[in-house]
Design an enzyme around this catalytic site. Structure first.
Site, PDB file in Angstrom:
ATOM      1  N   ASP A  47       0.841  -1.191   0.000  1.00  0.00           N
ATOM      2  CA  ASP A  47       0.000   0.000   0.000  1.00  0.00           C
ATOM      3  C   ASP A  47       0.879   1.246   0.000  1.00  0.00           C
ATOM      4  O   ASP A  47       2.019   1.209   0.493  1.00  0.00           O
ATOM      5  CB  ASP A  47      -0.903   0.023   1.231  1.00  0.00           C
ATOM      6  CG  ASP A  47      -2.017  -1.015   1.161  1.00  0.00           C
ATOM      7  OD1 ASP A  47      -2.358  -1.437   0.037  1.00  0.00           O
ATOM      8  OD2 ASP A  47      -2.538  -1.394   2.227  1.00  0.00           O
ATOM      9  N   TYR A  75       5.607  -9.262   8.152  1.00  0.00           N
ATOM     10  CA  TYR A  75       5.177  -7.884   8.342  1.00  0.00           C
ATOM     11  C   TYR A  75       5.205  -7.520   9.824  1.00  0.00           C
ATOM     12  O   TYR A  75       4.884  -8.357  10.682  1.00  0.00           O
ATOM     13  CB  TYR A  75       3.740  -7.685   7.837  1.00  0.00           C
ATOM     14  CG  TYR A  75       3.533  -7.998   6.382  1.00  0.00           C
ATOM     15  CD1 TYR A  75       3.646  -7.005   5.415  1.00  0.00           C
ATOM     16  CD2 TYR A  75       3.217  -9.287   5.960  1.00  0.00           C
ATOM     17  CE1 TYR A  75       3.448  -7.279   4.073  1.00  0.00           C
ATOM     18  CE2 TYR A  75       3.021  -9.581   4.615  1.00  0.00           C
ATOM     19  CZ  TYR A  75       3.136  -8.573   3.682  1.00  0.00           C
ATOM     20  OH  TYR A  75       2.943  -8.858   2.342  1.00  0.00           O
ATOM     21  N   ASP A  89      -7.387   1.301   7.337  1.00  0.00           N
ATOM     22  CA  ASP A  89      -6.104   1.882   7.711  1.00  0.00           C
ATOM     23  C   ASP A  89      -6.318   3.334   8.137  1.00  0.00           C
ATOM     24  O   ASP A  89      -7.452   3.841   8.152  1.00  0.00           O
ATOM     25  CB  ASP A  89      -5.065   1.762   6.590  1.00  0.00           C
ATOM     26  CG  ASP A  89      -5.450   2.532   5.322  1.00  0.00           C
ATOM     27  OD1 ASP A  89      -6.368   3.388   5.375  1.00  0.00           O
ATOM     28  OD2 ASP A  89      -4.842   2.283   4.269  1.00  0.00           O
TER      29      ASP A  89
END
Length: 305
Positions: A47, A75, A89
């Site tokens: 992203d 991650y 998010d």
């Protein structure tokens, strides 16, 4: 006839430590420009606000992209507890809030349900296609739609820090197609407090590690110079998870023409996928059957001397 793409026939992998605020496609374009390369692609989108490993393949290395895309990835991300957003998010609009906050013990107790083989519904603001349209486009247009759950393998999910009551930092190792934003969203739902990703960093992807990544500033500084070429990793790095089979010059010649070629005896089993090399350079990837590799991808490079 279509026009041929201009550029250098240069092959290899560049591990970029992607900064926040730029799309993965924009990073690929910058790397292609810096090398003057004819062809480039990446092995797994991040992203725009995410950072970390963005593995970029040039030239013939693009043929090894699927093996990095399919590899495990790690991650580190921080979940903002108490708020859900429409994008899952921090960039999105807050759509739900809660004053409840889970304890560390409650968070740890919830994590096992997100490991192993799970089903995950991707975020509505994602590149998933719905009847030919990208989900994020439909979401931006306030269209009503549903996204089907998809299988995901999560090797591990651990809590590594609790900065304060509103945040928890997790590390996850997962397979292809995972959405960290969906993990944060679903964890918040399970804990009864809502949640979204505040920040996200990809630590490693297959054989590539963020600690070895090159910054965009460094790429721009060295653009169009031999020093930048020196940062390229060989395309063989993209085949790290496949067994290697050595072949003779005669076998390599057949493989380069797309025909089955003899390879030296190994412990690879009948029907396994493997890659053949001559003098250390990858010649082809294919299926091994009784001393012969049947190629599915051939690397068009001058033979090693």
């Amino acid at each position: 006839m279509g026009r041929s793409r201009k550029g250098r026939d240069i092959s290899g992998w560049l591990v970029v430590d992607k900064p926040a605020g730029i799309t993965s496609s924009a990073v690929v374009n910058k790397v292609r420009w810096a090398f003057g390369a004819k062809k480039a692609g990446h092995a797994g989108t991040l992203d725009p606000d995410a950072t970390g490993v963005l593995a970029i393949a040039l030239g013939e290395a693009t043929k090894t992209v699927p093996y990095i895309t399919d590899a495990l990835k790690a991650y580190r991300f921080t979940v903002r507890l108490g708020q859900a957003t429409n994008t899952d998010d921090a960039e999105g609009e807050v759509i739900a809030e809660s004053s409840d906050r889970p304890t560390d013990e409650e968070i740890r107790a919830a994590l096992p349900r997100f490991t192993g083989d799970i089903m995950q519904v991707p975020p509505k603001f994602s590149a998933v296609k719905i009847d030919g349209e990208r989900a994020y486009k439909l979401a931006r247009d306030d269209e009503e739609f549903e996204i089907a759950a998809r299988p995901l393998y999560v090797d591990s999910l651990e809590m590594v820090a609790r900065p304060d009551a509103d945040h928890v930092t997790l590390e996850m190792v997962c397979g292809k197609g995972g959405y960290v934003r969906a993990i944060a969203r679903d964890l918040g739902q399970v804990l009864g407090c809502h949640g979204h990703v505040r920040d996200l960093r990809r630590l490693w992807s297959g054989p590539f590690d963020a600690e070895d990544g090159v910054t965009l500033e460094r790429i721009e500084e060295l653009a169009k110079t031999p020093a930048l070429d020196d940062l390229l990793l060989p395309l063989e790095e993209g085949l790290a998870d496949l067994p290697e089979l050595r072949c003779t010059p005669e076998g390599a010649a057949k493989l380069r023409n797309g025909n089955p070629g003899m390879v030296l005896t190994s412990d690879v089993e009948y029907g396994d996928e493997a890659w053949a090399s001559l003098n250390g350079e990858a010649v082809a990837v294919g299926i091994y059957r009784a001393g012969v590799l049947h190629p599915s991808r051939v690397f068009n490079r001058p033979p090693a001397t």
